[in-house]
Write a protein that holds these residues in place. Structure first.
Motif, PDB file in Angstrom:
ATOM      1  N   GLY A   1       1.024  -1.325   0.117  1.00  0.00           N
ATOM      2  CA  GLY A   1       0.012   0.103  -0.130  1.00  0.00           C
ATOM      3  C   GLY A   1       1.189   1.355   0.219  1.00  0.00           C
ATOM      4  N   SER A   2       0.001   2.089  -0.117  1.00  0.00           N
ATOM      5  CA  SER A   2       1.061   4.054  -0.328  1.00  0.00           C
ATOM      6  C   SER A   2       1.249   3.953   1.126  1.00  0.00           C
ATOM      7  CB  SER A   2       0.595   4.589  -1.386  1.00  0.00           C
ATOM      8  OG  SER A   2       1.380   5.560  -1.860  1.00  0.00           O
ATOM      9  N   PHE A   3       2.369   4.380   0.739  1.00  0.00           N
ATOM     10  CA  PHE A   3       2.144   5.945   2.326  1.00  0.00           C
ATOM     11  C   PHE A   3       0.891   7.523   2.226  1.00  0.00           C
ATOM     12  CE2 PHE A   3       6.769   5.119   2.404  1.00  0.00           C
ATOM     13  CZ  PHE A   3       6.576   4.007   3.412  1.00  0.00           C
ATOM     14  N   SER A   4       0.516   6.919   3.433  1.00  0.00           N
ATOM     15  CA  SER A   4      -0.326   8.469   3.261  1.00  0.00           C
ATOM     16  C   SER A   4      -0.287  10.235   3.125  1.00  0.00           C
ATOM     17  CB  SER A   4      -1.749   7.847   4.747  1.00  0.00           C
ATOM     18  OG  SER A   4      -0.753   8.498   5.939  1.00  0.00           O
ATOM     19  N   MET A   5      -0.388  11.023   3.544  1.00  0.00           N
ATOM     20  CA  MET A   5      -0.585  12.149   3.157  1.00  0.00           C
ATOM     21  C   MET A   5       1.116  12.924   4.452  1.00  0.00           C
ATOM     22  SD  MET A   5      -0.809  15.088   1.310  1.00  0.00           S
ATOM     23  CE  MET A   5      -0.685  17.147   1.572  1.00  0.00           C
ATOM     24  N   PHE A   6       0.298  12.540   5.427  1.00  0.00           N
ATOM     25  CA  PHE A   6       1.616  12.742   6.231  1.00  0.00           C
ATOM     26  C   PHE A   6       1.982  11.851   7.150  1.00  0.00           C
ATOM     27  CE2 PHE A   6      -2.680  15.950   6.580  1.00  0.00           C
ATOM     28  CZ  PHE A   6      -0.931  17.301   5.787  1.00  0.00           C
TER      29      PHE A   6
ATOM     30  N   THR B   1      -6.722  28.213  -1.788  1.00  0.00           N
ATOM     31  CA  THR B   1      -5.839  27.966  -0.420  1.00  0.00           C
ATOM     32  C   THR B   1      -7.332  26.713   0.035  1.00  0.00           C
ATOM     33  OG1 THR B   1      -5.063  30.291  -0.063  1.00  0.00           O
ATOM     34  CG2 THR B   1      -5.779  28.782   1.481  1.00  0.00           C
ATOM     35  N   LEU B   2      -8.700  27.424  -0.351  1.00  0.00           N
ATOM     36  CA  LEU B   2      -9.807  26.545   0.428  1.00  0.00           C
ATOM     37  C   LEU B   2      -9.151  25.191  -1.249  1.00  0.00           C
ATOM     38  CD1 LEU B   2     -11.998  26.105   2.001  1.00  0.00           C
ATOM     39  CD2 LEU B   2     -13.677  27.091   0.266  1.00  0.00           C
ATOM     40  N   ILE B   3      -9.672  24.796  -1.747  1.00  0.00           N
ATOM     41  CA  ILE B   3      -9.357  23.869  -2.426  1.00  0.00           C
ATOM     42  C   ILE B   3      -8.264  23.031  -2.122  1.00  0.00           C
ATOM     43  CG2 ILE B   3      -8.978  23.251  -4.800  1.00  0.00           C
ATOM     44  CD1 ILE B   3     -11.089  25.616  -6.197  1.00  0.00           C
ATOM     45  N   MET B   4      -6.853  23.596  -2.215  1.00  0.00           N
ATOM     46  CA  MET B   4      -5.814  23.074  -1.722  1.00  0.00           C
ATOM     47  C   MET B   4      -6.056  22.085  -0.125  1.00  0.00           C
ATOM     48  SD  MET B   4      -3.259  21.935  -3.062  1.00  0.00           S
ATOM     49  CE  MET B   4      -1.667  21.828  -2.347  1.00  0.00           C
ATOM     50  N   ALA B   5      -6.638  23.011   0.037  1.00  0.00           N
ATOM     51  CA  ALA B   5      -6.968  22.642   1.622  1.00  0.00           C
ATOM     52  C   ALA B   5      -7.564  21.755   1.663  1.00  0.00           C
ATOM     53  CB  ALA B   5      -7.646  23.264   2.602  1.00  0.00           C
ATOM     54  N   ILE B   6      -8.774  21.173   1.027  1.00  0.00           N
ATOM     55  CA  ILE B   6      -9.820  19.984   0.790  1.00  0.00           C
ATOM     56  C   ILE B   6      -9.031  18.968  -0.060  1.00  0.00           C
ATOM     57  CG2 ILE B   6     -12.281  19.615  -0.618  1.00  0.00           C
ATOM     58  CD1 ILE B   6     -12.651  22.129  -0.256  1.00  0.00           C
ATOM     59  N   ALA B   7      -8.459  19.267  -0.838  1.00  0.00           N
ATOM     60  CA  ALA B   7      -7.737  17.741  -1.005  1.00  0.00           C
ATOM     61  C   ALA B   7      -6.395  17.692  -0.344  1.00  0.00           C
ATOM     62  CB  ALA B   7      -6.873  18.272  -2.597  1.00  0.00           C
ATOM     63  N   VAL B   8      -5.833  18.133  -0.153  1.00  0.00           N
ATOM     64  CA  VAL B   8      -4.852  17.960   1.529  1.00  0.00           C
ATOM     65  C   VAL B   8      -5.551  17.095   2.168  1.00  0.00           C
ATOM     66  CG1 VAL B   8      -3.785  18.606   2.730  1.00  0.00           C
ATOM     67  CG2 VAL B   8      -3.353  19.318   0.568  1.00  0.00           C
ATOM     68  N   ALA B   9      -6.940  17.125   2.883  1.00  0.00           N
ATOM     69  CA  ALA B   9      -7.703  16.669   3.779  1.00  0.00           C
ATOM     70  C   ALA B   9      -8.173  15.614   3.045  1.00  0.00           C
ATOM     71  CB  ALA B   9      -9.104  17.363   4.108  1.00  0.00           C
ATOM     72  N   ALA B  10      -8.752  15.262   2.275  1.00  0.00           N
ATOM     73  CA  ALA B  10      -9.338  13.902   1.712  1.00  0.00           C
ATOM     74  C   ALA B  10      -8.427  13.262   1.702  1.00  0.00           C
ATOM     75  CB  ALA B  10      -9.750  14.754   0.176  1.00  0.00           C
ATOM     76  N   VAL B  11      -6.879  13.392   1.091  1.00  0.00           N
ATOM     77  CA  VAL B  11      -6.141  11.980   0.602  1.00  0.00           C
ATOM     78  C   VAL B  11      -5.489  11.910   2.369  1.00  0.00           C
ATOM     79  CG1 VAL B  11      -3.077  11.464   0.354  1.00  0.00           C
ATOM     80  CG2 VAL B  11      -4.773  13.054  -0.892  1.00  0.00           C
ATOM     81  N   ALA B  12      -5.806  13.049   3.119  1.00  0.00           N
ATOM     82  CA  ALA B  12      -5.075  12.990   4.651  1.00  0.00           C
ATOM     83  C   ALA B  12      -5.689  11.640   5.628  1.00  0.00           C
ATOM     84  CB  ALA B  12      -4.276  13.868   5.631  1.00  0.00           C
ATOM     85  N   PHE B  13      -7.121  11.884   5.716  1.00  0.00           N
ATOM     86  CA  PHE B  13      -8.421  11.152   6.100  1.00  0.00           C
ATOM     87  C   PHE B  13      -8.627  10.187   5.026  1.00  0.00           C
ATOM     88  CE2 PHE B  13      -9.266  15.045   8.217  1.00  0.00           C
ATOM     89  CZ  PHE B  13      -9.290  14.571   9.224  1.00  0.00           C
ATOM     90  N   GLY B  14      -8.004   9.533   4.152  1.00  0.00           N
ATOM     91  CA  GLY B  14      -8.080   8.610   3.532  1.00  0.00           C
ATOM     92  C   GLY B  14      -9.446   8.387   2.406  1.00  0.00           C
ATOM     93  N   SER B  15     -10.130   9.767   2.421  1.00  0.00           N
ATOM     94  CA  SER B  15     -11.224   9.431   1.630  1.00  0.00           C
ATOM     95  C   SER B  15     -10.996   9.789  -0.458  1.00  0.00           C
ATOM     96  CB  SER B  15     -12.252  11.224   1.390  1.00  0.00           C
ATOM     97  OG  SER B  15     -12.118  11.302   3.416  1.00  0.00           O
TER      98      SER B  15
END
Length: 616
Positions: free
Chosen positions: A170-175, A428-442
């Motif tokens: 499996g891949s490493f996650s965002m953080f 900034t909002l779009i970038m934050a949403i994309a990062v959050a989606a990856v961070a939470f595994g969505s």
């Protein structure tokens, strides 16, 4: 060793040698290695280009688009305005600047973060009467350190995550990179920002309001009726000394005289090659009634109206003002702009004659600065190199368009502005949403960031025409071409043989010693060749080493991620190091004085953190 193992080891050795040689671009070498792998049967032909759709490759491309969107939306400028101190000591200002660089590098490409902050760094150096290099090198190193803190901070992390996924873990996650990466970055930034910047070699500074790019070599022509006409070279040299300029060569009827006789009498049409600081260039020209060869050549080629005015340059200004030279100018304003040539730029290894600078763009090349070295060729035929600083003259729109098309960055202070109201917040909002989606595994990283890039395009944050130009395709091709070649190390068993050799001869089958060895070897290779290529080569070896030791491969992969990012000893190990070479006036050997201690700090901090966060 089997025949296939010999072939893949030889192929990788030759590829690495080509990377070090530097005659061809990294992506060209990587594509050649891929084709050789196909022709020798190491890479199945039907899988040769499958990696262009690899999630790591898609993620790299989309993150570059997102980083470009954050840049042009003004989001980064607003952040810099609010986070950088307006009044403080040099140490605190440098410390704040490199912290901002590290923060940005965690979420946009670290080369882009450096490019955004370079003008601020140069302005900061002038404010505190420091050589620009004292700020630029800490800034470059800080941006490199910040890149290792997240999955998307640097392509090397995405390469490592891709290899982990390919191996079935499996891949490493965002953080996942953050515990070790942030620890290393904080330690490195603390050292560089508080003490390390003082170790940067001092390069001569032209004056308080400027920065040292090394002296320029400029060509000036003797014109009829000028003060210099019919003077001998010795007398002209005395006058030029007053402007801190010196004669390097003379050209008469296209014949270059590298050491002309001081008693030689100058004639109309003679060209002098002079070495001069950029601020002294107007004085050197006006004191003798000379004209820049670029302008005279433009008139001879019919690109200007010679009757439009008599005065070409005013000597009462800090910059040169053009009265009549470029008829193709789109506006009445003419600027003199210093640009640094970025690594992999379209201008690299091409001369102004090759690209028809005056004919196509209405721009004059006034001078080139390259680490203080002198040229033996004419300016018009001198190939431009990575890290060069070029001095261009033209209308602002033409110079800006040229810089964008050919991969050059302006070295002047920029106004803090938001191009369109609300775009900075939306980006900034779009970038934050994309990062959050990856961070939470969505969502997988590739899907989340491609969706973010698409949103940037739909909402007009990044013009559709700029989507493809904002991607560094050389990195994309390099990564996609090397993945199948590196995978062949697994399939042939060559990675196991190399790992076994390292374990038996150096690490003595000790897991901790093997981890340190992998980290140090990766750092060493990254100082000498592209960091993405280094990660691709070392990942199969790291996984095989862990397999033979019977331990968790994650600490080895993380060590490779850290080592591949930490290239601080040379200007060629990382694009950021190359980018500051010209503006800082650095030489090849200037990096190790700060970089060597910083790499020791990285090893000292990262090894205990790796063992704690990613135990065997």
């Amino acid at each position: 060793m089997s025949f296939n193992q010999i072939i893949i080891v030889a192929l990788l050795a030759i590829t690495m040698a080509m990377f070090l040689w530097g005659k061809w671009r990294h992506d060209v070498v990587a594509m050649g290695a891929l084709l050789v792998g196909v022709f020798t049967g190491l890479v199945p032909s039907n899988e040769a280009f499958a990696s262009f759709g690899h999630p790591a490759v898609i993620t790299v491309a989309s993150v570059l688009v997102l980083g470009y969107g954050l840049k042009i939306s003004g989001a980064v400028d607003v952040l810099a305005k609010h986070l950088l101190p307006s009044t403080s000591s040099p140490t605190l200002s440098i410390f704040a600047l490199i912290n901002l660089a590290a923060l940005l590098s965690g979420f946009i490409n670290n080369v882009g973060a450096l490019a955004l902050l370079m003008p601020i760094a140069i302005q900061m150096a002038a404010k505190y009467e420091l050589p620009a290099g004292k700020v630029l090198m800490p800034l470059a190193f800080g941006s490199i350190l910040g890149g290792m803190t997240t999955l998307i901070g640097t392509p090397t992390n995405m390469v490592v995550a891709g290899f982990r996924q390919s191996s079935g873990m499996g891949s490493f996650s965002m953080f996942d990179f953050s515990p070790v990466g942030v620890s290393v970055a904080l330690a490195g930034i603390a050292f560089v920002g508080i003490l390390g910047w003082r170790l940067v070699p001092v390069r001569k500074q032209s004056d308080v309001g400027s920065f040292d790019t090394g002296t320029y070599l400029s060509e000036v022509r003797i014109v009829a009726g000028s003060k210099a006409e019919k003077m001998n070279l010795r007398d002209v040299e005395k006058l030029l000394d007053e402007a801190d300029a010196q004669i390097i060569a003379m050209i008469r009827r296209e014949v270059r005289l590298s050491a002309p006789n001081p008693r030689r009498i100058l004639q109309d049409g003679d060209i002098l090659v002079i070495e001069v600081e950029p601020e002294s260039l107007p004085k050197a020209i006006s004191s003798l009634g000379l004209k820049l060869e670029a302008d005279v050549s433009s008139a001879e080629e019919g690109e200007i109206d010679p009757k439009a005015g008599a005065e070409v340059y005013r000597s009462d200004s800090q910059v040169l003002d053009q009265g009549s030279d470029v008829a193709v100018s789109k506006s009445e304003e003419v600027v003199i702009q210093e640009l640094v040539v970025t690594p992999g730029a379209a201008l690299v290894n091409r001369s102004v004659t090759d690209i028809q600078l005056r004919t196509r763009y209405g721009i004059n090349l006034l001078a080139i600065s390259r680490q203080g070295r002198r040229f033996v060729k004419r300016l018009r035929s001198t190939p431009v190199k990575e890290g060069d600083v070029i001095l261009l003259q033209g209308d602002p729109e033409s110079v800006s368009g040229f810089a964008s098309q050919f991969g050059c960055l302006p070295l002047a202070a920029r106004e803090i502005s938001v191009p369109q109201k609300g775009h900075a917040v939306i980006a900034t909002l779009i970038m934050a949403i994309a990062v959050a989606a990856v961070a939470f595994g969505s969502l997988p990283a590739a899907v989340a960031f491609v969706a973010g890039a698409l949103a940037f395009a739909i909402l007009g944050i990044v013009p559709v025409r700029s989507i493809y130009t904002s991607i560094d395709w050389s990195v994309v091709v390099l990564l996609a071409a090397l993945l199948p070649v590196a995978n062949a190390m697994f399939t042939t068993g060559a990675a196991d043989l190399i790992a076994q050799f390292l374990l038996n001869t150096i690490a003595q089958s000790n897991a901790i010693a093997a981890l340190v060895l992998v980290l140090v070897v990766t750092m060493f290779l990254s100082d000498l060749m592209n960091n993405v290529a280094t990660a691709a080569v070392m990942c199969p070896i790291g996984i095989s080493t862990a397999s033979q030791l019977g331990v968790n491969p994650d600490p080895f992969l993380m060590a490779i991620a850290v080592g591949a990012s930490c290239a601080f000893l040379t200007p060629i190990g990382h694009q950021n190091n190359t980018l500051i070479l010209g503006p800082g006036g650095f030489h090849f050997g200037d990096y190790w004085r700060l970089g060597l201690i910083l790499e020791v700090v990285v090893v000292a901090v990262s090894v205990p953190m790796l063992l704690w966060v990613w135990p065997f």
